[in-house]
Design a protein around this motif. Structure first.
Motif, PDB file in Angstrom:
ATOM      1  N   UNK A  71      33.377 -10.527  97.395  1.00  0.00           N
ATOM      2  CA  UNK A  71      33.255  -9.076  97.583  1.00  0.00           C
ATOM      3  C   UNK A  71      32.276  -8.819  98.727  1.00  0.00           C
ATOM      4  N   UNK A  72      32.780  -8.182  99.787  1.00  0.00           N
ATOM      5  CA  UNK A  72      31.990  -7.825 100.965  1.00  0.00           C
ATOM      6  C   UNK A  72      32.100  -6.332 101.189  1.00  0.00           C
ATOM      7  N   UNK A  73      30.979  -5.639 101.234  1.00  0.00           N
ATOM      8  CA  UNK A  73      30.963  -4.194 101.496  1.00  0.00           C
ATOM      9  C   UNK A  73      31.910  -3.436 100.572  1.00  0.00           C
ATOM     10  N   UNK A  74      31.988  -3.854  99.303  1.00  0.00           N
ATOM     11  CA  UNK A  74      32.822  -3.152  98.330  1.00  0.00           C
ATOM     12  C   UNK A  74      34.296  -3.498  98.394  1.00  0.00           C
ATOM     13  N   UNK A  75      34.680  -4.409  99.283  1.00  0.00           N
ATOM     14  CA  UNK A  75      36.080  -4.823  99.394  1.00  0.00           C
ATOM     15  C   UNK A  75      36.215  -6.249  98.880  1.00  0.00           C
ATOM     16  N   UNK A  76      37.293  -6.489  98.139  1.00  0.00           N
ATOM     17  CA  UNK A  76      37.535  -7.805  97.558  1.00  0.00           C
ATOM     18  C   UNK A  76      38.464  -8.615  98.443  1.00  0.00           C
ATOM     19  N   UNK A  77      38.018  -9.808  98.826  1.00  0.00           N
ATOM     20  CA  UNK A  77      38.770 -10.736  99.658  1.00  0.00           C
ATOM     21  C   UNK A  77      39.057 -11.980  98.840  1.00  0.00           C
ATOM     22  N   UNK A  78      40.320 -12.353  98.692  1.00  0.00           N
ATOM     23  CA  UNK A  78      40.692 -13.568  97.958  1.00  0.00           C
ATOM     24  C   UNK A  78      40.550 -14.772  98.879  1.00  0.00           C
ATOM     25  N   UNK A  79      39.957 -15.842  98.353  1.00  0.00           N
ATOM     26  CA  UNK A  79      39.846 -17.085  99.109  1.00  0.00           C
ATOM     27  C   UNK A  79      41.217 -17.761  99.076  1.00  0.00           C
TER      28      UNK A  79
END
Length: 101
Positions: A71-79
């Motif tokens: 989670x970066x800056x409130x956004x979820x990024x899947x690895x």
């Protein structure tokens, strides 16, 4: 530029109505050196879907596995991919992805 991200594990449970609910269990934080970001768009079933991809370099550690979420800056990024020992020993390049509709 280095950024602090929260590492999360998706946990699925069954609801009382027989459906599935997803919650995220925190696993800690990771420092990331963010790289290039790209975006592509496509239409699926009448909806426009955008896929963003982001490369990041961090210290290699066992908690970094494909399928987990940063989670970066409130956004979820899947690895999507962990490339160990890149760009050097003890480091890893992460391929991150998120989808928006």
């Amino acid at each position: 530029m280095r950024r602090l991200g929260e590492l999360l594990e998706a946990v699925e449970t069954e609801t009382a109505q027989g459906g599935r609910a997803v919650s995220y269990e925190p696993l800690g934080v990771v420092w990331l050196a963010l790289g290039e970001r790209s975006r592509s768009e496509g239409a699926t079933a009448g909806q426009i879907e955008a896929v963003e991809r982001l490369q990041a370099v961090t210290r290699m550690e066992p908690r970094l596995v494909a399928g987990r979420v940063v989670r970066l800056d409130g956004r979820d990024w899947r690895i999507r991919l962990v490339d160990p020992d890149q760009p050097g020993p003890g480091r890893a390049t992460l391929s991150l992805e998120r989808t928006t509709r």
